[in-house]
Design a protein around this motif. Sequence first.
Motif, PDB file in Angstrom:
ATOM      1  N   SER A  93      -1.819   1.198  -6.794  1.00  0.00           N
ATOM      2  CA  SER A  93      -3.006   2.159  -6.326  1.00  0.00           C
ATOM      3  C   SER A  93      -2.812   2.756  -4.988  1.00  0.00           C
ATOM      4  O   SER A  93      -3.365   3.957  -4.851  1.00  0.00           O
ATOM      5  CB  SER A  93      -4.128   1.294  -6.670  1.00  0.00           C
ATOM      6  N   SER A  94      -2.739   1.801  -4.013  1.00  0.00           N
ATOM      7  CA  SER A  94      -2.713   2.477  -2.631  1.00  0.00           C
ATOM      8  C   SER A  94      -1.378   3.367  -2.491  1.00  0.00           C
ATOM      9  O   SER A  94      -1.410   4.493  -1.942  1.00  0.00           O
ATOM     10  CB  SER A  94      -2.224   1.082  -1.696  1.00  0.00           C
ATOM     11  N   ALA A  95      -0.324   3.118  -3.268  1.00  0.00           N
ATOM     12  CA  ALA A  95       0.984   4.049  -3.266  1.00  0.00           C
ATOM     13  C   ALA A  95       0.564   5.537  -3.745  1.00  0.00           C
ATOM     14  O   ALA A  95       0.820   6.485  -3.117  1.00  0.00           O
ATOM     15  CB  ALA A  95       2.164   3.606  -3.649  1.00  0.00           C
ATOM     16  N   VAL A  96      -0.375   5.509  -4.612  1.00  0.00           N
ATOM     17  CA  VAL A  96      -0.381   6.362  -5.553  1.00  0.00           C
ATOM     18  C   VAL A  96      -1.759   7.251  -4.823  1.00  0.00           C
ATOM     19  O   VAL A  96      -1.547   8.535  -4.480  1.00  0.00           O
ATOM     20  CB  VAL A  96      -1.502   6.224  -6.881  1.00  0.00           C
ATOM     21  N   SER A  97      -2.628   6.749  -4.111  1.00  0.00           N
ATOM     22  CA  SER A  97      -3.547   7.387  -3.277  1.00  0.00           C
ATOM     23  C   SER A  97      -2.896   8.186  -1.992  1.00  0.00           C
ATOM     24  O   SER A  97      -3.215   9.004  -1.480  1.00  0.00           O
ATOM     25  CB  SER A  97      -4.566   6.386  -2.688  1.00  0.00           C
ATOM     26  N   LYS A  98      -1.845   7.706  -1.549  1.00  0.00           N
ATOM     27  CA  LYS A  98      -0.841   7.900  -0.266  1.00  0.00           C
ATOM     28  C   LYS A  98      -0.089   8.923  -0.944  1.00  0.00           C
ATOM     29  O   LYS A  98       0.760   9.803  -0.009  1.00  0.00           O
ATOM     30  CB  LYS A  98      -0.298   6.843   0.511  1.00  0.00           C
ATOM     31  N   GLY A  99       0.275   9.341  -2.093  1.00  0.00           N
ATOM     32  CA  GLY A  99       1.150  10.166  -2.596  1.00  0.00           C
ATOM     33  C   GLY A  99       2.546   9.547  -2.457  1.00  0.00           C
ATOM     34  O   GLY A  99       3.500  10.314  -2.621  1.00  0.00           O
ATOM     35  N   ASP A 100       2.620   8.384  -2.296  1.00  0.00           N
ATOM     36  CA  ASP A 100       4.015   7.712  -2.335  1.00  0.00           C
ATOM     37  C   ASP A 100       4.345   7.277  -3.755  1.00  0.00           C
ATOM     38  O   ASP A 100       4.469   5.879  -4.150  1.00  0.00           O
ATOM     39  CB  ASP A 100       3.928   6.431  -1.258  1.00  0.00           C
ATOM     40  N   ALA A 101       5.082   8.106  -4.516  1.00  0.00           N
ATOM     41  CA  ALA A 101       5.490   7.931  -5.887  1.00  0.00           C
ATOM     42  C   ALA A 101       6.622   8.498  -5.971  1.00  0.00           C
ATOM     43  O   ALA A 101       7.175   9.714  -5.324  1.00  0.00           O
ATOM     44  CB  ALA A 101       4.464   8.289  -6.743  1.00  0.00           C
ATOM     45  N   GLY A 102       7.375   8.330  -7.271  1.00  0.00           N
ATOM     46  CA  GLY A 102       8.451   8.861  -7.456  1.00  0.00           C
ATOM     47  C   GLY A 102       8.447  10.364  -8.132  1.00  0.00           C
ATOM     48  O   GLY A 102       7.347  10.942  -8.265  1.00  0.00           O
TER      49      GLY A 102
END
Length: 286
Positions: free
Chosen positions: A114-123
């Motif tokens: 969830s934290s990665a998605v909120s930061k835009g840190d995704a593939g």
Amino acid sequence: MTNPSVMDALSRLAGAITRRGGRVEMVQLPEGEDARKVGLDDFFAAGGKPVDLDHLTKAWSPVSRPHNLVESEDPIAKIDRLQQLVSAQAALIRNPDLKDKQRALGFSVITLASSAVSKGDAGADGRPRLSAAEIANDYRPRPPKGTPLDETNRDGTRPLTKRSDVKAIIVSLVEAGIFEVSFEQVERRHPNGDRYRDTEYPVTIDDPVSAIRRLADFRRPTARKAYTRHGPCPACGELHAETVIRSTVCGSEEDAGCGEILAETRRVICAPPDTAADQSNDELTE
């Protein structure tokens, strides 16, 4: 530094280096006129020298800024969302069917994704990718043969479990429908340059509160022992307990032996209750 995305990326990079025993230093260039951003080329063009960078270098210190799972401008909605989150976490703690490692790693996957998605840190597919080390918070180096594994990471934090335990636990949670995780083989490199294969976990997460609630509602499947029933004896016509005898004999139909009984096991099957008699007794009692 005012850009939150840049600060988040810097925090993740510095944290990863620190957990592996590295020392992080940061050079923050002064702003230009009218708070204009100054790049390294602008700094040198304005007369800056490499020696000046030494005076601008300072040791990295983590910025303690909370990352909310859900952002909302409406304070009432934010409070309601926080109450739902606290309620789900309380139910998660009280669930007796979850093992401690399932609880810890499941919550770790949900919050990290969830934290990665909120930061835009995704593939490229929009899914964040986690490693076993991130999920278990286990960055301990592999010890030499015959040496026990360290109890803590180099920064003093304690892992949730060993990296090798992560895959089996994640599989059990995926089978329970808590979240969707796939497994991809990737090639990584040790600090000494040696390559090794590792598993990467792309995570599909919808809503963190809902995922935590599903984890809190997890129930361990229980297998019930089948009840063995049998009918009346074909010889006497009555219902009795039965004895099953299994013998291991020397020889077979294709290879005749001496016929000696080598082993024998006995199992007694109790007679089922006489439901007809029980019903008649109940009628007499009424």
